[in-house]
Motif scaffolding. Sequence first.
Motif, PDB file in Angstrom:
ATOM      1  N   ALA A   2      -9.588  -1.563  -5.656  1.00 50.15           N
ATOM      2  CA  ALA A   2      -8.989  -1.371  -4.483  1.00 50.15           C
ATOM      3  C   ALA A   2      -9.465  -2.191  -3.464  1.00 50.15           C
ATOM      4  O   ALA A   2      -8.813  -3.037  -2.731  1.00 50.15           O
ATOM      5  CB  ALA A   2      -9.038   0.245  -3.763  1.00 50.15           C
TER       6      ALA A   2
ATOM      7  N   TYR B 265     -17.275   2.086   1.567  1.00 50.96           N
ATOM      8  CA  TYR B 265     -16.379   3.113   1.215  1.00 50.96           C
ATOM      9  C   TYR B 265     -16.215   4.308   2.367  1.00 50.96           C
ATOM     10  O   TYR B 265     -15.002   4.778   2.597  1.00 50.96           O
ATOM     11  CB  TYR B 265     -17.074   4.054  -0.120  1.00 50.96           C
TER      12      TYR B 265
ATOM     13  N   VAL C 290      -4.168   2.586  -9.128  1.00 50.72           N
ATOM     14  CA  VAL C 290      -5.284   3.276  -8.442  1.00 50.72           C
ATOM     15  C   VAL C 290      -4.619   4.362  -7.321  1.00 50.72           C
ATOM     16  O   VAL C 290      -3.646   3.540  -6.887  1.00 50.72           O
ATOM     17  CB  VAL C 290      -6.532   2.369  -7.850  1.00 50.72           C
TER      18      VAL C 290
ATOM     19  N   THR D 177      -4.757   6.362  -4.000  1.00 53.06           N
ATOM     20  CA  THR D 177      -5.371   6.498  -2.869  1.00 53.06           C
ATOM     21  C   THR D 177      -5.061   7.734  -2.125  1.00 53.06           C
ATOM     22  O   THR D 177      -3.748   8.259  -1.808  1.00 53.06           O
ATOM     23  CB  THR D 177      -5.405   5.499  -1.821  1.00 53.06           C
TER      24      THR D 177
ATOM     25  N   GLY E 194      -3.886   2.333  -4.120  1.00 54.85           N
ATOM     26  CA  GLY E 194      -5.130   1.420  -3.864  1.00 54.85           C
ATOM     27  C   GLY E 194      -5.072   0.118  -4.698  1.00 54.85           C
ATOM     28  O   GLY E 194      -5.725  -1.045  -4.218  1.00 54.85           O
ATOM     29  N   ALA E 195      -4.451   0.045  -5.810  1.00 53.50           N
ATOM     30  CA  ALA E 195      -4.371  -1.295  -6.688  1.00 53.50           C
ATOM     31  C   ALA E 195      -3.130  -0.986  -7.655  1.00 53.50           C
ATOM     32  O   ALA E 195      -2.762   0.022  -7.886  1.00 53.50           O
ATOM     33  CB  ALA E 195      -5.598  -1.394  -7.434  1.00 53.50           C
ATOM     34  N   ARG E 196      -2.731  -2.260  -7.853  1.00 50.95           N
ATOM     35  CA  ARG E 196      -1.467  -2.303  -8.949  1.00 50.95           C
ATOM     36  C   ARG E 196      -1.737  -3.146 -10.045  1.00 50.95           C
ATOM     37  O   ARG E 196      -2.486  -4.401  -9.863  1.00 50.95           O
ATOM     38  CB  ARG E 196      -0.372  -2.826  -8.187  1.00 50.95           C
TER      39      ARG E 196
ATOM     40  N   GLY F 132     -12.328   2.377  -9.659  1.00 53.03           N
ATOM     41  CA  GLY F 132     -11.322   2.413  -8.555  1.00 53.03           C
ATOM     42  C   GLY F 132     -11.505   1.880  -7.230  1.00 53.03           C
ATOM     43  O   GLY F 132     -10.767   1.283  -6.831  1.00 53.03           O
ATOM     44  N   HIS F 133     -12.862   2.103  -6.857  1.00 51.87           N
ATOM     45  CA  HIS F 133     -13.196   1.445  -5.575  1.00 51.87           C
ATOM     46  C   HIS F 133     -13.237  -0.001  -5.543  1.00 51.87           C
ATOM     47  O   HIS F 133     -12.594  -0.835  -4.685  1.00 51.87           O
ATOM     48  CB  HIS F 133     -14.544   1.772  -5.199  1.00 51.87           C
TER      49      HIS F 133
ATOM     50  N   TYR G 190     -10.559   7.134  -4.044  1.00 54.96           N
ATOM     51  CA  TYR G 190      -9.917   6.296  -4.943  1.00 54.96           C
ATOM     52  C   TYR G 190      -9.942   6.899  -6.294  1.00 54.96           C
ATOM     53  O   TYR G 190     -11.044   7.244  -6.684  1.00 54.96           O
ATOM     54  CB  TYR G 190     -10.271   4.674  -5.088  1.00 54.96           C
TER      55      TYR G 190
ATOM     56  N   LEU H 130       0.779  -1.022   0.163  1.00 55.84           N
ATOM     57  CA  LEU H 130      -0.033   0.072   0.209  1.00 55.84           C
ATOM     58  C   LEU H 130       0.784   1.349  -0.146  1.00 55.84           C
ATOM     59  O   LEU H 130       0.477   2.328  -0.679  1.00 55.84           O
ATOM     60  CB  LEU H 130      -0.849  -0.054   1.120  1.00 55.84           C
TER      61      LEU H 130
ATOM     62  N   GLU I 120      -1.667   6.362  -0.475  1.00 58.01           N
ATOM     63  CA  GLU I 120      -1.371   4.781  -0.554  1.00 58.01           C
ATOM     64  C   GLU I 120      -1.550   4.431  -2.155  1.00 58.01           C
ATOM     65  O   GLU I 120      -2.269   5.076  -2.958  1.00 58.01           O
ATOM     66  CB  GLU I 120      -2.450   3.916   0.191  1.00 58.01           C
TER      67      GLU I 120
END
Length: 546
Positions: free
Chosen positions: A145, A102, A41, A43, A31-33, A141-142, A58, A6, A29
């Motif tokens: 993540a 969320y 994403v 954060t 959020g996603a890779r 994005g949510h 996000y 993160l 952070e």
Amino acid sequence: MTQQQLTPTSEDLETLSRQLGRPARDVVEIGARCVCGNPLVATTAPRLSNGIPFPTTYYLTHPVITAAVSRLEAAGVMNEMTERLEQDAGLAARYREAHEAYLQVRDEIGARTGVGPVPEIDGVSAGGMPTRVKCLHVLVGHSLAAGPGVNPLGDEAIERISPWWTRERCYCEGAWDTAGAVPSRDLSRHTKTQGLSAGDLEAKRAARREAGEAAAATEQQGETVQEQTQGMRVAAVDCGTNSIRLLIADVTYEDGVPKLTDVVRLMRVNRLGQGVDATGRLAPEALERTFAAADEYAALIRKHGAARTRFVATSASRDAENRQEFVDGIRARLGVEPEVITGDEEAALSFAGATSVLAGRNGSKTLVVDLGGGSTEFVLGTSEGVQAAKSTDMGCVRFTERHLVSDPPTEAEIAIARGEVLDIIAQVLPTVPLADADRLVGVAGTVTTVTAHALRLAEYNAEAIHGADLDIARIDQAAGELLHMDRSTRAALPYMHPGRVDVIGAGALIWQTIVDRVAELTDGRVSSAITSEHDILDGIALSAAP
């Protein structure tokens, strides 16, 4: 995802800056890779480092997935999903649960990064949750993540973009510029505050508040001094479709005529008009880029003590149905109401700025063409002022998205685009008699870039570009070369701004067609075009002075 995954590294921040085409700010952070490890994403904490509440936790950064989601929005998927929420009670219940999840995670991120509670946005999530869909980028994005099963419409959107992006593949190669300089960036809030105690964090916040109060006092002192010397320091912001620019200048008077002396002149590519032609809405990532630039400009305006600020927004925000979101965000950051001006007002300001530093010709009529990202203004006038003006829905971003989609563009795409330019010029003629022009002046980034290419500059040099008077053959050659280049070739040009690489072809086509048509209409009386580095931004600054 583990805590180590993160936490953004310096390499992550560099990649984010390259993906966004601007400095990455307030990233707490990742959020996603991607499967390769690159960010998908970003954060953000619920309160930005400048103190502004920020409900959007996000946001997508990877250009491939961002473009794929934009396709869904352009196809009307958001309206379809909103209608289904009204009809399907089960889907509506799961979507409300996503909203609650969320909010919970955002509170956890606020605690984790030392921000704490943000009462201003209690109960407010993002993307239209919990009752409608107004931004698929946020929902995707949510989902990325949080993982599958949390946000039903975000999960659905990920499935629907599978022809262009999937979780299982890497799409990073060629998706963003990795050769040029990294956009100058601040460290993320997470990196800056990592390891600090609660007392240290509060001390940092207090220091920011004191700095703001000191800046306000400096501004008040500056205003008093300026009034005593019968001059004034003003700030002007021009927020267009492709770029947002700042001019802080001292206004003085010579024989009653206002003159500008630059203090700060900056430009950031924000691409506010991204997708507006197709969706009718300002994209969330475009708003985020614009607000980041506005934060930077607000700090400079305070630092240099501008007594008055005028913020003018043009084509993209004029066309967007969600422009109130843009207006509210700018007001919160700069303390002024952004003026979403009409095309006629835009034309008058462009003419005033362009002609303010050009030597006049007694009795001559000057045609100023301001070629922007979403609109082009045609203004005919003399030293006495504007005689006729027309704003058109024609610009480099709009025409790239509408017509020149290949890289490089095909001859068929070029032919269709050129035909539309000629049609628009024909629509201008009843309002602006182009045949009456004695000279032609072009302003804004497309024209200055074409001029830089024609001059074969070793780097972008505003002094060499301003006032350059190029004959039509030279403009035709330069514009034609830029139009037919692929994007990688354009990006290698030493005077090419990264934010213009993908849209300069359409801009060059529009400028070339206008120049050729004006020469025809004037029977060759206009055989060249003058480039002015001064344009609507200067006109805004002049209008802000008393």
